[in-house]
Design an enzyme around this catalytic site. Structure first.
Site, PDB file in Angstrom:
ATOM      1  N   VAL A  47       0.919  -1.166   0.032  1.00 46.25           N
ATOM      2  CA  VAL A  47       0.013  -0.067  -0.015  1.00 46.25           C
ATOM      3  C   VAL A  47       0.970   1.367   0.022  1.00 46.25           C
ATOM      4  O   VAL A  47       0.541   2.289  -0.549  1.00 46.25           O
ATOM      5  CB  VAL A  47      -0.993  -0.114   1.357  1.00 46.25           C
ATOM      6  CG1 VAL A  47      -1.765   1.148   1.264  1.00 46.25           C
ATOM      7  CG2 VAL A  47      -1.765  -1.220   1.107  1.00 46.25           C
ATOM      8  N   GLU A  99     -10.030   6.158   5.930  1.00 48.21           N
ATOM      9  CA  GLU A  99     -10.889   5.826   4.790  1.00 48.21           C
ATOM     10  C   GLU A  99     -10.342   4.568   4.201  1.00 48.21           C
ATOM     11  O   GLU A  99     -11.230   3.645   4.033  1.00 48.21           O
ATOM     12  CB  GLU A  99     -10.969   7.024   3.689  1.00 48.21           C
ATOM     13  CG  GLU A  99     -11.849   6.575   2.407  1.00 48.21           C
ATOM     14  CD  GLU A  99     -13.212   6.644   3.180  1.00 48.21           C
ATOM     15  OE1 GLU A  99     -13.886   7.432   3.575  1.00 48.21           O
ATOM     16  OE2 GLU A  99     -13.925   5.214   3.059  1.00 48.21           O
ATOM     17  N   VAL A 151     -11.454   0.746   5.367  1.00 49.93           N
ATOM     18  CA  VAL A 151     -12.920  -0.179   5.227  1.00 49.93           C
ATOM     19  C   VAL A 151     -13.185   0.093   3.592  1.00 49.93           C
ATOM     20  O   VAL A 151     -13.217   1.140   3.257  1.00 49.93           O
ATOM     21  CB  VAL A 151     -13.873   0.453   6.110  1.00 49.93           C
ATOM     22  CG1 VAL A 151     -15.113  -0.241   5.617  1.00 49.93           C
ATOM     23  CG2 VAL A 151     -13.823   0.356   7.423  1.00 49.93           C
ATOM     24  N   GLY A 200     -11.271  -0.743   1.039  1.00 52.23           N
ATOM     25  CA  GLY A 200     -10.197  -0.243   0.025  1.00 52.23           C
ATOM     26  C   GLY A 200     -10.343   0.813  -0.522  1.00 52.23           C
ATOM     27  O   GLY A 200     -10.447   2.063   0.084  1.00 52.23           O
ATOM     28  N   ILE A 229     -13.284   2.370  -1.907  1.00 52.54           N
ATOM     29  CA  ILE A 229     -14.361   2.789  -1.870  1.00 52.54           C
ATOM     30  C   ILE A 229     -14.546   3.643  -0.883  1.00 52.54           C
ATOM     31  O   ILE A 229     -14.127   3.381   0.321  1.00 52.54           O
ATOM     32  CB  ILE A 229     -15.550   1.679  -1.482  1.00 52.54           C
ATOM     33  CG1 ILE A 229     -15.384   0.510  -2.437  1.00 52.54           C
ATOM     34  CG2 ILE A 229     -16.996   2.211  -1.869  1.00 52.54           C
ATOM     35  CD1 ILE A 229     -16.195  -0.789  -1.958  1.00 52.54           C
ATOM     36  N   GLY A 265      -1.471  -9.230  -3.933  1.00 52.11           N
ATOM     37  CA  GLY A 265      -1.166  -8.106  -3.025  1.00 52.11           C
ATOM     38  C   GLY A 265      -2.639  -7.808  -2.367  1.00 52.11           C
ATOM     39  O   GLY A 265      -2.765  -6.935  -1.629  1.00 52.11           O
ATOM     40  N   LYS A 323     -13.523  -4.265   9.821  1.00 50.63           N
ATOM     41  CA  LYS A 323     -14.061  -3.314   9.112  1.00 50.63           C
ATOM     42  C   LYS A 323     -15.423  -3.252   9.720  1.00 50.63           C
ATOM     43  O   LYS A 323     -16.057  -2.053   9.603  1.00 50.63           O
ATOM     44  CB  LYS A 323     -14.261  -3.806   7.662  1.00 50.63           C
ATOM     45  CG  LYS A 323     -12.471  -3.942   7.125  1.00 50.63           C
ATOM     46  CD  LYS A 323     -12.250  -4.584   5.807  1.00 50.63           C
ATOM     47  CE  LYS A 323     -10.956  -4.598   5.346  1.00 50.63           C
ATOM     48  NZ  LYS A 323     -10.830  -5.450   4.090  1.00 50.63           N
TER      49      LYS A 323
HETATM   50  N1  HSE Z   1      -6.851  -8.289   2.971  1.00 49.56           N
HETATM   51  C1  HSE Z   1      -7.663  -7.161   2.633  1.00 49.56           C
HETATM   52  C2  HSE Z   1      -8.678  -7.610   1.839  1.00 49.56           C
HETATM   53  C3  HSE Z   1      -6.951  -6.094   2.286  1.00 49.56           C
HETATM   54  O1  HSE Z   1      -8.531  -8.918   1.209  1.00 49.56           O
HETATM   55  O2  HSE Z   1      -9.893  -7.165   1.476  1.00 49.56           O
HETATM   56  C4  HSE Z   1      -8.005  -4.804   2.333  1.00 49.56           C
HETATM   57  O3  HSE Z   1      -8.095  -4.392   3.758  1.00 49.56           O
END
Ligand code: HSE
Length: 437
Positions: free
Chosen positions: A14, A129, A132, A134, A136, A187, A205
């Site tokens: 990230v 932000e 939760v 990613g 969005i 990733g 989340k």
């Molecule tokens: N490991 C998390 C997923 C990454 O797969 O959604 C984002 O929080």
């Protein structure tokens, strides 16, 4: 044009996405906001690996504390992950009165209340932000767009790794482990990926969404959590045949006087919008008492989508710093200013999918039906095919709504019957009678 100095802690997936995004679109962002975000320093233990980004000389360091203390750094971006070092570094930055932008849902789910108190005390903020959904902007939509609403329910597909695994298992009939390896290579996954597949990442989340919705620091213990580990291809195929898909859902519902929370694999109708959320995509369905149903959809994991959310927070923090706004009141809803009552898991009303393996003999089905009836569980449909491998009969039952405690009692009794030849499988079924979901 004003400049704002950014210090990035953690140059992993990230971190690299954030820096790449800022380098690529810095001028665009500055043109829109009048503020140019300048990456002043990046700290990581690994200063050798090539991340595919050409960096100015001397920007990389192993000394995270020095980055935080650097006078040119106005905003600290914590992308270290985990809850130990990340917490120390976050506290260090907040004590210096510097805002922290983070994607670290575990840190906030476990220690949010104390970190918010510290931020408040130092008149600065934590922005999350990216924690939760990613890429969005769902928290921003929730805290700004829906500020006038009592939140009635939230259903979320919040883990990209699990959704990617479930989608490929269903489409390609692949085994769990192979698809997990692909998700890690892309990733999406946490380190370790157990956090994803055991539902814990989704629960982190879920408690952040519930905290934002109800203005209290919701503890992880309030969210009964299970994941998709060990999910059988048989159940994916059964669900498919019945017109459903299996999704790992975060479920948050407001009842009179209490809040229901859980994270669990559930059957959802393929025809419902939530059933069409596939691959690493996430979606959040939020119903407010004034707005009614809303939906937010996008990439829930991955370097650039998560980077996009971090950049949005950097720019919000930048505006707050330059306007000397102090502690951003809209974000700090995780402070414990209300105590919530949580619906006991036993009292939750739900529909269920049951897969039973019964002895191939007269009266076996009748015994099961009797037990379900004795526990006030009404059967919606039963499927038994003529194929009886090894003298055992696979039976799939879909129920109407019943109490969780009654399901537990019924399954315990069925398991003890001589005609029950394998551990019963049970999953929640959410039928979203409301067609908008
Ligand atoms: N490991 C998390 C997923 C990454 O797969 O959604 C984002 O929080």
């Amino acid at each position: 044009m004003r400049e704002i100095g950014i210090g990035v802690l953690g140059f992993g997936t990230v971190g690299a996405g954030v820096v790449e995004g800022l380098f690529k679109n810095g001028d665009l962002i500055a043109g829109r906001s009048g503020i140019f975000p300048v990456v002043k320093k990046i700290a990581d233990l690994d200063v050798q690996s090539d991340r595919g980004i050409s960096l100015p000389a001397d920007i990389l360091t192993t000394d995270a504390a020095a980055v935080i203390a650097d006078e040119e750094v106005d905003i600290v971006v914590e992308l270290v992950g985990g809850t130990a070092i990340a917490k120390d570094l976050t506290e260090l930055a907040l004590r210096l009165g510097k805002p922290v932008v983070t994607a670290n849902k575990a840190l906030l789910a476990d220690h949010g209340a104390e970190l918010y108190a510290l931020a408040d005390e130092r008149d600065t903020g934590i922005y999350y932000e990216a924690a939760v959904g990613g890429g969005i902007p769902v928290l921003r939509a929730q805290r700004e767009g829906l500020i006038g609403n009592q939140i009635e329910s939230i259903f979320g597909i919040l883990n990209g790794t699990c959704n990617y695994i479930l989608t490929r298992m269903e489409r390609e009939g692949l085994p769990f482990d192979d698809v997990l390896a692909d998700a890690q290579a892309l990733g999406y996954a946490e380190t370790p990926p157990d956090l994803d597949i055991d539902g814990i990442d989704t629960a982190h989340k879920a408690v952040l969404l519930a905290s934002m919705a109800y203005g209290a620091a919701v503890p992880m213990e309030a969210c009964p959590t299970s994941g998709i580990r060990g999910l059988s291809k048989v159940d994916i195929a059964n669900a498919d045949e019945l017109g459903y898909r299996i999704k790992l859902l975060a479920i948050i519902k407001r009842h009179a006087g209490s809040v229901e929370l859980s994270v669990e694999a559930a059957l959802v109708p393929k025809a419902a919008m939530i059933g069409s959320v596939n691959d690493s995509f996430n979606a959040v369905f939020m119903k407010g008492d004034i707005v009614d149903d809303t939906m937010y959809y996008g990439r829930g994991a991955g370097r650039l989508p998560t980077g996009s959310a971090v950049i949005s927070d950097i720019m919000e923090a930048a505006a707050d710093v330059l306007h000397e706004a102090g502690s951003p009141i809209g974000i700090t809803m995780m402070r414990e200013h209300a105590s919530l009552t949580y619906l006991s898991a036993d009292e939750v009303q739900k529909r269920c999918y049951l897969r039973l393996t019964l002895a191939d003999e007269p009266g076996a089905m009748a015994q099961v039906m009797n037990v379900l009836g004795e526990h006030s569980i009404n059967v919606a449909s039963v499927i038994q095919k003529e194929l009886h491998p090894n003298g055992a009969v696979p039976v799939v039952v879909l129920t109407e709504q019943a109490r969780e405690a009654d399901f537990c009692g019924a399954i315990e009794t069925i398991s003890s019957l001589a005609i029950c030849k394998a551990e019963p499988i049970r999953m929640r079924l959410e039928d979203f009678e409301d067609e908008s979901r």
